[in-house]
Write an enzyme that holds these catalytic residues in place. Sequence first.
Site, PDB file in Angstrom:
ATOM      1  N   GLY A  91      57.991  25.124  30.564  1.00 12.97           N
ATOM      2  CA  GLY A  91      58.147  24.661  31.941  1.00 12.97           C
ATOM      3  C   GLY A  91      59.188  23.576  31.884  1.00 12.97           C
ATOM      4  CB  CYS A  92      61.040  21.821  34.490  1.00 10.70           C
ATOM      5  SG  CYS A  92      62.439  20.736  34.664  1.00 10.70           S
ATOM      6  CD  GLN A  93      58.287  17.369  35.085  1.00  8.28           C
ATOM      7  OE1 GLN A  93      57.728  16.478  34.484  1.00  8.28           O
ATOM      8  NE2 GLN A  93      59.264  17.130  35.939  1.00  8.28           N
ATOM      9  NE  ARG A 119      62.758  26.181  38.528  1.00  5.38           N
ATOM     10  CZ  ARG A 119      63.937  25.696  38.203  1.00  5.38           C
ATOM     11  NH1 ARG A 119      64.529  26.070  37.107  1.00  5.38           N
ATOM     12  NH2 ARG A 119      64.525  24.823  38.987  1.00  5.38           N
TER      13      ARG A 119
END
Lengths: 139, 139, 409, 409
Positions: free
Chosen positions: B50-52, B117
């Site tokens: 994921g982006c995080q 995302r």
Amino acid sequence: MSIEEKQKQIIEDFELLDDWELKYEHIIELGKSLPQIEDKKKTESNLIEGCQSKVWLDSVLKENKLYFFADSDAIITKGIIALLIDVFNGQSPEDILNSEVYFINQIGLQEHLSPTRANGLLSMVKKIKMEAIKNATVN
Amino acid sequence: MSIEEKQKQIIEDFELLDDWELKYEHIIELGKSLPQIEDKKKTESNLIEGCQSKVWLDSVLKENKLYFFADSDAIITKGIIALLIDVFNGQSPEDILNSEVYFINQIGLQEHLSPTRANGLLSMVKKIKMEAIKNATVN
Amino acid sequence: MENKRRFSVREIREDFPSLRQLVYGKNLVYFDNGATSQKPQSVLDSINKFYSKDNANIHRGVHHLSQKATNEFEESRKTIARFLNASTHEEIIFTKGTTDGINLIAFSFGELLKEGDEVLITAMEHHSNIVPWQMLCERKKCSLKVLPINENGELLLEEIDQYISEKTKIFAFTHISNTLGTVNPIKELVQKAHQFGAVAVVDGAQSIQHKPIDVQDLNCDFYLFSGHKVYGPTGIGVLYGKEKWLEKMPPYQGGGDMIKKVTFQKTTYNELPFKFEAGTPHIAGGICLGKAIEYLSQFNFHDIEKHETMLTDYAQDLLYTFEDIVIYGESKHKTGVVSFNIEGIHPFDLGTLLDKQGIAVRTGHHCTQPLMDFYKIPGTVRCSFALYNTKEEIDFFISAMDKSIRMLK
Amino acid sequence: MENKRRFSVREIREDFPSLRQLVYGKNLVYFDNGATSQKPQSVLDSINKFYSKDNANIHRGVHHLSQKATNEFEESRKTIARFLNASTHEEIIFTKGTTDGINLIAFSFGELLKEGDEVLITAMEHHSNIVPWQMLCERKKCSLKVLPINENGELLLEEIDQYISEKTKIFAFTHISNTLGTVNPIKELVQKAHQFGAVAVVDGAQSIQHKPIDVQDLNCDFYLFSGHKVYGPTGIGVLYGKEKWLEKMPPYQGGGDMIKKVTFQKTTYNELPFKFEAGTPHIAGGICLGKAIEYLSQFNFHDIEKHETMLTDYAQDLLYTFEDIVIYGESKHKTGVVSFNIEGIHPFDLGTLLDKQGIAVRTGHHCTQPLMDFYKIPGTVRCSFALYNTKEEIDFFISAMDKSIRMLK
Ligand SMILES: Cc1ncc(COP(=O)(O)O)c(C=O)c1O
Ligand SMILES: Cc1ncc(COP(=O)(O)O)c(C=O)c1O
């Protein structure tokens, strides 16, 4: 008459024309009566190309006074040109350079001065000043 | 218990947690108690980026039932994963494929399912279904 | 069948606040819809709501506002995908407008072209569908071919085989001519492109607001439009592309959001549609374009088409009653646009006097200079209609024409 | 001296409707200004006025609405030119945003580069100031050099001569780091670039809203910013470029408005700034960005800087009272941003719990992955401030931090 006086005169003339129809009829009349310039004077270098209408401008210097010849394919543009020429004809390059053209706004034709490049009018005022610079420095 | 019953159970459990603090404390608790997966299982192919936060997911098939192992570097993500795993563990690939995950919305965690995302959760549900497809076709 | 809103022009006009204004003290008659359309209140409200309630940057934020904005942005993408009947919303790329979209294709799909390849366009294209291809052809040493038209403003389809060949890699054409109103047989053109292995790029800037579009049925490879011409905001547009091409194409711009992983050594790109959306997008524009599409979707498209074609025919019939009129574009397949000149009168003069009567028409070359060269004219006067225009407006326009011509002749 | 508006945060907050809202029933605390700022009522009003009164396409129309819209658009360009102290408004190019502007330079100025030339950036750049240069270097077979930073998040200026040389054609750097808040000594960097004959490109995405900019005094060749980060609309930004470069550069996109004359054989391009503005621009965005700049110009910039630096210091001081805190970016020249982690806690977890308390911070890599790799972390929690933030908000944030950490530890 000075450039200042000419402009005042035009503004006064237009005050009598109190609706858009009279105003534009007058401009169209001026456009029609402005002598066309010869085709051979319609050169690339005399052309000011607007997005919408073409303007040709030529000038001669006589005894330190400038005289302008101009034409356009659109009659309203030509009418406004006739007014401009009337203001500047027979003035010295120096006086032209130091002048400010304000009459167009004051006679309610500001729409023709907008930066839409819709016609060559703004560029024409610039061109007139350029001719003045050219002739002022030669001097 | 079926996937349906599991989801109902979770929704009931969460109804008792009537403010965000209790809810998140519970999720954090679940996250902490979910066994970490071994580092060697944290492979590229098991990774859902994921982006995080990162999520790793692995599964095994035993007697036509799937069992999932998962981990995340973020504890809240891990807590939600624990819930997901609880729902799907021990179910058949076919049942998993035919199921719809709705409990996350109903327990007020919809923000974790948005298409930002921001975390790998949506992709994780997808991945679980992929594992099910893989094992259902082998079958 | 969905239940559609009754098509009542009177009611529709109520939706558009900008139509209720005076220009030089006269009721505005807005016939410049080909340039840009006016916006319904629902779009205005959604812009205001976004900026005063939901404003946040999208895609990367975990906080509430960011998620809300992201959801709305992505919902809008889905609305647009449904409207065009794209196979997936990942085929919908937000752009700045049609021009931006064509440049994207020319640059990115253009990277797949080789020296000697050809690009085919038509003689009635807007500059935006000419110049990017010229630039591509120069960059890649390809050549640009132009399918000609006849005097009526129709493509010379019978001659197309002289212009298309196996060398043709891209065939780009407008659906509806912004200057002539000609509606091109695009399904046929797409087939022709495919027959020779070229991709078909449809410039939809003038069709999205007038005709129902089904990209799968048309089978076009790319379809482009601008938000501002379809009752939506400025600065936003859409590029639809078939997934298989978008996957193959290299990214156009680099930046945030379009990457998967950046190191100074190597950067990997994000998946569709994000690969083509570098930087913070026009978030408000994207969301509110969705609202514009929803506004349009209330109606049965058949009603819109019928009304707009009626206006076109009505205006044209009345214009033919003027002596010395020349109408450009006399195809039987024509809608939304009437372009004309009165012989001996410069279009700028006519436009100026119509403006003074509150009527907004466009004059000039309409960004189709090659078409002006074809007809050997400096420009035309163009009326272009939208769903909110009326017969009464046309009647007033005709009487204003009458007055203007009398003043000029 | 002009008479500037008194700097009162309480009064300023009244100007921003979006600040007056509840998130999960709690007062919004918006600390994500580095991502995008909220908009004042005057900007909202101008958007609404444009679409409901002045909406028309620009530059080519003779009718009243078109001229009004054109005038406002061009007035806005002048407002921006004055704000940046550009020598002429023709140096102001409207773009989609900072990313779009950097891509424009990388493509267009990039055309002047040759194999073996070098582009220099820094280790603290945003992806938008990395990827376009990577793409350029790949296209033109140039190489990308990176000026490193120290642990405090400051450029290693003493080592710059190892990275810059006569081969360097472009030196692109951020004015203020969006992740660390570091304020770079850009005047010095510009001089360094010029010393080696390179052009200096300043990424102003994070400085335009915090510091007065005078491009002539800085003597930079290009300066870029995004409207949405400076209290303006989304989808619009500005590229300032020195006239001499803009004149030399080939156009980036082709289309309407950027041409002088199009024929199928040859196209000549329009003059500045239009050469770089193909297609219908984001008209509403351009006009309303001018309004945002006017909003900002009411204040004495010194007051804004003082307030924002005070907030930054205040937040930082209170954060240092947390055990296990690591603050990234400890330059003495720092403003607007505090980026941190609590050891053992993932930034996503902290961000999620802060969000639940109504606090919008950003978590993640902030589009600066190379910087994350440098610090060997997956991301940070970032507070970024605007002129409307208050000490009270920071106090509340600190107590929310306290609660969140207790929940997570
Ligand atoms: C330093 C910096 N450069 C560039 C950008 C890119 O700006 P935009 O996304 O508006 O194009 C940003 C914003 O995220 C930034 O902070
Ligand atoms: C047929 C056609 N193509 C392309 C364009 C360009 O659209 P935009 O200026 O919104 O990019 C227009 C609009 O003027 C058009 O009419």
